[in-house]
Design an enzyme around this catalytic site. Structure first.
Site, PDB file in Angstrom:
ATOM      1  N   ASP A 138      -0.664   8.601 -19.978  1.00  0.00           N
ATOM      2  CA  ASP A 138      -0.091  10.216 -20.191  1.00  0.00           C
ATOM      3  C   ASP A 138      -0.618  11.064 -19.093  1.00  0.00           C
ATOM      4  O   ASP A 138      -1.785  11.304 -18.764  1.00  0.00           O
ATOM      5  CB  ASP A 138      -0.529  10.682 -21.614  1.00  0.00           C
ATOM      6  CG  ASP A 138       0.571  11.728 -22.181  1.00  0.00           C
ATOM      7  OD1 ASP A 138       1.667  11.809 -21.595  1.00  0.00           O
ATOM      8  OD2 ASP A 138       0.326  12.781 -22.946  1.00  0.00           O
ATOM      9  N   HIS A 145       3.451  23.976 -18.482  1.00  0.00           N
ATOM     10  CA  HIS A 145       2.336  23.591 -19.688  1.00  0.00           C
ATOM     11  C   HIS A 145       0.920  23.678 -19.434  1.00  0.00           C
ATOM     12  O   HIS A 145       0.172  24.255 -19.992  1.00  0.00           O
ATOM     13  CB  HIS A 145       2.941  22.100 -19.998  1.00  0.00           C
ATOM     14  CG  HIS A 145       1.949  21.511 -21.035  1.00  0.00           C
ATOM     15  ND1 HIS A 145       1.740  21.808 -22.366  1.00  0.00           N
ATOM     16  CD2 HIS A 145       0.962  20.268 -21.119  1.00  0.00           C
ATOM     17  CE1 HIS A 145       0.941  21.171 -23.086  1.00  0.00           C
ATOM     18  NE2 HIS A 145       0.595  20.419 -22.438  1.00  0.00           N
ATOM     19  N   GLU A 210       4.190  16.740 -28.936  1.00  0.00           N
ATOM     20  CA  GLU A 210       4.355  17.187 -27.668  1.00  0.00           C
ATOM     21  C   GLU A 210       5.543  16.573 -27.222  1.00  0.00           C
ATOM     22  O   GLU A 210       5.770  15.299 -27.246  1.00  0.00           O
ATOM     23  CB  GLU A 210       3.204  16.621 -26.717  1.00  0.00           C
ATOM     24  CG  GLU A 210       1.842  17.428 -27.083  1.00  0.00           C
ATOM     25  CD  GLU A 210       0.854  17.243 -25.860  1.00  0.00           C
ATOM     26  OE1 GLU A 210       0.743  16.234 -25.463  1.00  0.00           O
ATOM     27  OE2 GLU A 210      -0.037  18.064 -25.724  1.00  0.00           O
ATOM     28  N   GLU A 212       7.963  14.739 -24.630  1.00  0.00           N
ATOM     29  CA  GLU A 212       7.576  14.309 -23.373  1.00  0.00           C
ATOM     30  C   GLU A 212       8.625  13.528 -23.060  1.00  0.00           C
ATOM     31  O   GLU A 212       9.678  12.918 -24.034  1.00  0.00           O
ATOM     32  CB  GLU A 212       6.321  13.428 -23.512  1.00  0.00           C
ATOM     33  CG  GLU A 212       5.154  14.458 -23.780  1.00  0.00           C
ATOM     34  CD  GLU A 212       3.670  13.730 -23.332  1.00  0.00           C
ATOM     35  OE1 GLU A 212       3.689  12.909 -22.629  1.00  0.00           O
ATOM     36  OE2 GLU A 212       2.657  14.397 -23.969  1.00  0.00           O
ATOM     37  N   ASP A 244       3.912  12.696 -28.042  1.00  0.00           N
ATOM     38  CA  ASP A 244       2.599  12.433 -28.094  1.00  0.00           C
ATOM     39  C   ASP A 244       1.915  13.582 -29.033  1.00  0.00           C
ATOM     40  O   ASP A 244       1.486  14.569 -28.823  1.00  0.00           O
ATOM     41  CB  ASP A 244       2.162  12.807 -26.495  1.00  0.00           C
ATOM     42  CG  ASP A 244       0.435  12.791 -26.626  1.00  0.00           C
ATOM     43  OD1 ASP A 244      -0.012  11.949 -26.982  1.00  0.00           O
ATOM     44  OD2 ASP A 244       0.008  13.473 -25.760  1.00  0.00           O
ATOM     45  N   ARG A 248      -4.778  19.505 -32.518  1.00  0.00           N
ATOM     46  CA  ARG A 248      -5.270  20.558 -31.754  1.00  0.00           C
ATOM     47  C   ARG A 248      -6.957  20.879 -31.913  1.00  0.00           C
ATOM     48  O   ARG A 248      -7.570  21.303 -30.830  1.00  0.00           O
ATOM     49  CB  ARG A 248      -4.548  21.920 -31.544  1.00  0.00           C
ATOM     50  CG  ARG A 248      -3.052  21.534 -31.186  1.00  0.00           C
ATOM     51  CD  ARG A 248      -2.779  21.049 -29.652  1.00  0.00           C
ATOM     52  NE  ARG A 248      -1.486  20.717 -29.337  1.00  0.00           N
ATOM     53  CZ  ARG A 248      -1.273  20.345 -28.161  1.00  0.00           C
ATOM     54  NH1 ARG A 248      -2.126  19.701 -27.353  1.00  0.00           N
ATOM     55  NH2 ARG A 248      -0.029  20.158 -28.051  1.00  0.00           N
ATOM     56  N   GLN A 251      -8.919  18.080 -30.633  1.00  0.00           N
ATOM     57  CA  GLN A 251      -8.799  18.025 -29.096  1.00  0.00           C
ATOM     58  C   GLN A 251      -9.617  19.160 -28.601  1.00  0.00           C
ATOM     59  O   GLN A 251     -10.527  18.930 -27.581  1.00  0.00           O
ATOM     60  CB  GLN A 251      -7.294  18.539 -28.591  1.00  0.00           C
ATOM     61  CG  GLN A 251      -7.236  18.433 -27.190  1.00  0.00           C
ATOM     62  CD  GLN A 251      -5.772  18.784 -26.791  1.00  0.00           C
ATOM     63  OE1 GLN A 251      -4.678  18.765 -27.614  1.00  0.00           O
ATOM     64  NE2 GLN A 251      -5.725  18.678 -25.585  1.00  0.00           N
ATOM     65  N   LYS A 264      -5.388  12.598 -29.873  1.00  0.00           N
ATOM     66  CA  LYS A 264      -4.042  11.715 -29.275  1.00  0.00           C
ATOM     67  C   LYS A 264      -3.812  10.462 -29.753  1.00  0.00           C
ATOM     68  O   LYS A 264      -2.651  10.046 -29.714  1.00  0.00           O
ATOM     69  CB  LYS A 264      -4.325  11.965 -27.839  1.00  0.00           C
ATOM     70  CG  LYS A 264      -4.401  13.190 -27.215  1.00  0.00           C
ATOM     71  CD  LYS A 264      -3.202  14.137 -27.164  1.00  0.00           C
ATOM     72  CE  LYS A 264      -3.486  15.273 -26.325  1.00  0.00           C
ATOM     73  NZ  LYS A 264      -2.140  15.856 -26.065  1.00  0.00           N
ATOM     74  N   THR A 268       1.761   7.693 -31.246  1.00  0.00           N
ATOM     75  CA  THR A 268       2.498   8.073 -30.155  1.00  0.00           C
ATOM     76  C   THR A 268       3.964   7.449 -30.526  1.00  0.00           C
ATOM     77  O   THR A 268       3.979   6.334 -30.654  1.00  0.00           O
ATOM     78  CB  THR A 268       2.102   7.686 -28.839  1.00  0.00           C
ATOM     79  OG1 THR A 268       0.791   8.090 -28.592  1.00  0.00           O
ATOM     80  CG2 THR A 268       2.930   8.448 -27.670  1.00  0.00           C
ATOM     81  N   GLU A 382       1.896  26.018 -27.775  1.00  0.00           N
ATOM     82  CA  GLU A 382       2.427  27.016 -26.758  1.00  0.00           C
ATOM     83  C   GLU A 382       3.577  27.933 -27.366  1.00  0.00           C
ATOM     84  O   GLU A 382       3.757  28.991 -27.133  1.00  0.00           O
ATOM     85  CB  GLU A 382       3.007  26.491 -25.487  1.00  0.00           C
ATOM     86  CG  GLU A 382       2.277  25.543 -24.349  1.00  0.00           C
ATOM     87  CD  GLU A 382       3.021  24.692 -23.429  1.00  0.00           C
ATOM     88  OE1 GLU A 382       3.630  25.301 -22.582  1.00  0.00           O
ATOM     89  OE2 GLU A 382       3.192  23.683 -23.816  1.00  0.00           O
TER      90      GLU A 382
END
Ligand code: CA
Length: 436
Positions: A138, A145, A210, A212, A244, A248, A251, A264, A268, A382
């Protein structure tokens, strides 16, 4: 346009039309110009409109209008079960296969009646992860971002000095790549109340998606050899949507100094239909121009031909209550893939630049696709600015991060004047409560 019987048809012709009526819907994702491959009931298949055609059925019925380079090779390719076998066919055989399928499905096909009986409603088909994925990487290729997330975690130093020189990525986990529709169990992990700890162990409270785009490698390079950036595009088999999923809070505690790990790799999700490179060629665009004060790209990464794609991407969320009431999901983000700072060819060339052997079926994902506006931010971290600006769902509730029962639906499509829309379908997943 009509394809004469017993001739190949070019799906690259924007005027070609199918006798499958749903394929001609201007708002649909799967016209005859798309013909994405997927895996249905353990076998490669192709999608047309709202129907699915299993390739083994076509081969067994002897319906291909022109022989592939070798029917034996093709039989072996189909028996692989995943799309790896098709990707390993000679490029000319792959083109022949695509043109054969287009001929069968185009207006005027002599085989219409027989093929029609083989078509199955896509809604009744169970799709799978389309490739046997050996490795998954990834990237972190969106400037918006990287700048947004960097400014939250490092307010004084959002973009690290390497970012505009080197496509940043990490090795993900192939075993937990799941098909669209597979539920995702909320992960447990170590989280902290303050930056210094101490940690406690339990279900993640800050679950995120996420948005992607990913691509599958279609041609390998031996260990010790690299992939020239000018060749990289031609080594991509096709593209899918990727979610993904990210915890948080996990992370934040674990990411230093080696990057993402358990935040993560619990799941996925990939969309089921691989849109081949050829179908996306009309939507290929150069990467965004670098600013005057950006560093010049190193020669091995210089991609003047450009391999970004003009894909519009959307994220929708439906709570469990919304689905029970039959409400449509709420659109929470809409952005574009064309502004990615690092292009797919640069990602692939960089990955192989040290001699790392890329294998057929390897999945490379772009990293979160975020644009310059609030509405185009591709994850809740975000979009809600770390939970400080919650978003409203259609049922009147608010979200800072995902709750149990929430379903995330990613959609993507390419549009251009005079061309049928090429879509990716959907990449879906529902969050289930953490296991006891
Ligand atoms: Ca990611």
């Amino acid at each position: 346009m009509t394809a004469p019987a017993s001739q190949l048809a070019s799906p690259e012709d924007p005027a070609l039309r199918s006798w499958v009526e749903s394929a001609n819907d201007p708002a649909g994702d799967f016209p005859i110009q798309n013909l994405p491959y997927g895996v249905v009931d353990d076998g490669p298949a192709v999608r047309i409109g709202d129907r699915v055609l299993a390739l083994r059925d076509v081969l067994d019925a002897g319906l291909f209008v022109k022989k592939l380079s070798s029917d034996t090779d093709f039989l072996i390719a189909l028996d692989v079960g995943w799309l790896n076998g098709i990707a390993e066919l000679d490029p000319s055989a792959q083109t022949m296969l695509r043109q054969n399928i287009a001929a069968l499905l185009a207006h005027g096909s002599a085989s219409k009646a027989r093929v029609e009986r083989m078509l199955r409603p896509a809604a009744d088909c169970e799709t799978a992860v389309p490739f046997l994925v050996g490795d998954y990487t990834d990237f972190y290729a969106s400037l918006h971002h990287a700048t947004n997330v960097g400014s939250m975690f490092r307010p004084t130093n959002p973009l690290l000095p390497n970012w505009k020189h080197v496509p940043i990525g990490y090795h993900g986990r192939a075993s937990s790549i799941v098909a669209s529709g597979t539920p995702v169990v909320r992960p447990k992990g170590q989280t902290v109340a303050s930056d210094e700890g101490p940690p406690s162990f339990g279900p993640s409270k800050l679950m995120d998606y996420e948005l992607e785009v990913g691509f599958f490698v279609g041609r390998s390079n031996p260990l010790g050899e690299s992939v020239p950036v000018a060749e990289a595009w031609s080594r991509i088999f096709g593209f899918v949507l990727v979610n993904d999923w990210s915890a948080r809070d996990v992370q934040k505690w674990e990411y230093q100094p080696l990057g993402p790990f358990l935040a993560k790799n619990f799941a996925t999700t990939v969309s089921p239909w691989v849109v081949v490179r050829e179908a996306l060629e009309p939507f290929r665009v150069p990467g965004p121009p670098r600013s005057a004060d950006d560093p010049k790209v190193l020669a091995y990464l210089d991609d003047p031909a450009g391999s970004n794609l003009d894909i519009t991407l959307e994220v929708h969320i439906a709570s469990a209550a919304m689905r029970e009431k039959g409400m449509p999901p709420t659109l929470v983000s809409r952005g574009g893939f064309r502004d990615m700072f690092w292009t797919p060819a640069q990602m692939l060339a960089h990955h192989a630049s040290n001699g790392c052997n890329m294998e057929v079926g390897d999945l490379l994902a772009s990293g979160t696709v975020s644009g310059p506006t609030k509405e185009s931010r591709g994850c809740l971290l975000e979009r809600t600015w770390r939970g400080t600006e919650p978003i409203a769902l259609g049922d009147g509730t608010e979200r800072k991060f995902l709750q149990d029962g929430d379903e995330v639906v990613i959609r993507g499509f390419c549009e251009a004047p005079g061309r049928p829309r090429i879509g990716f379908g959907e990449c879906r997943g529902v969050i289930l409560p953490a296991k006891a």
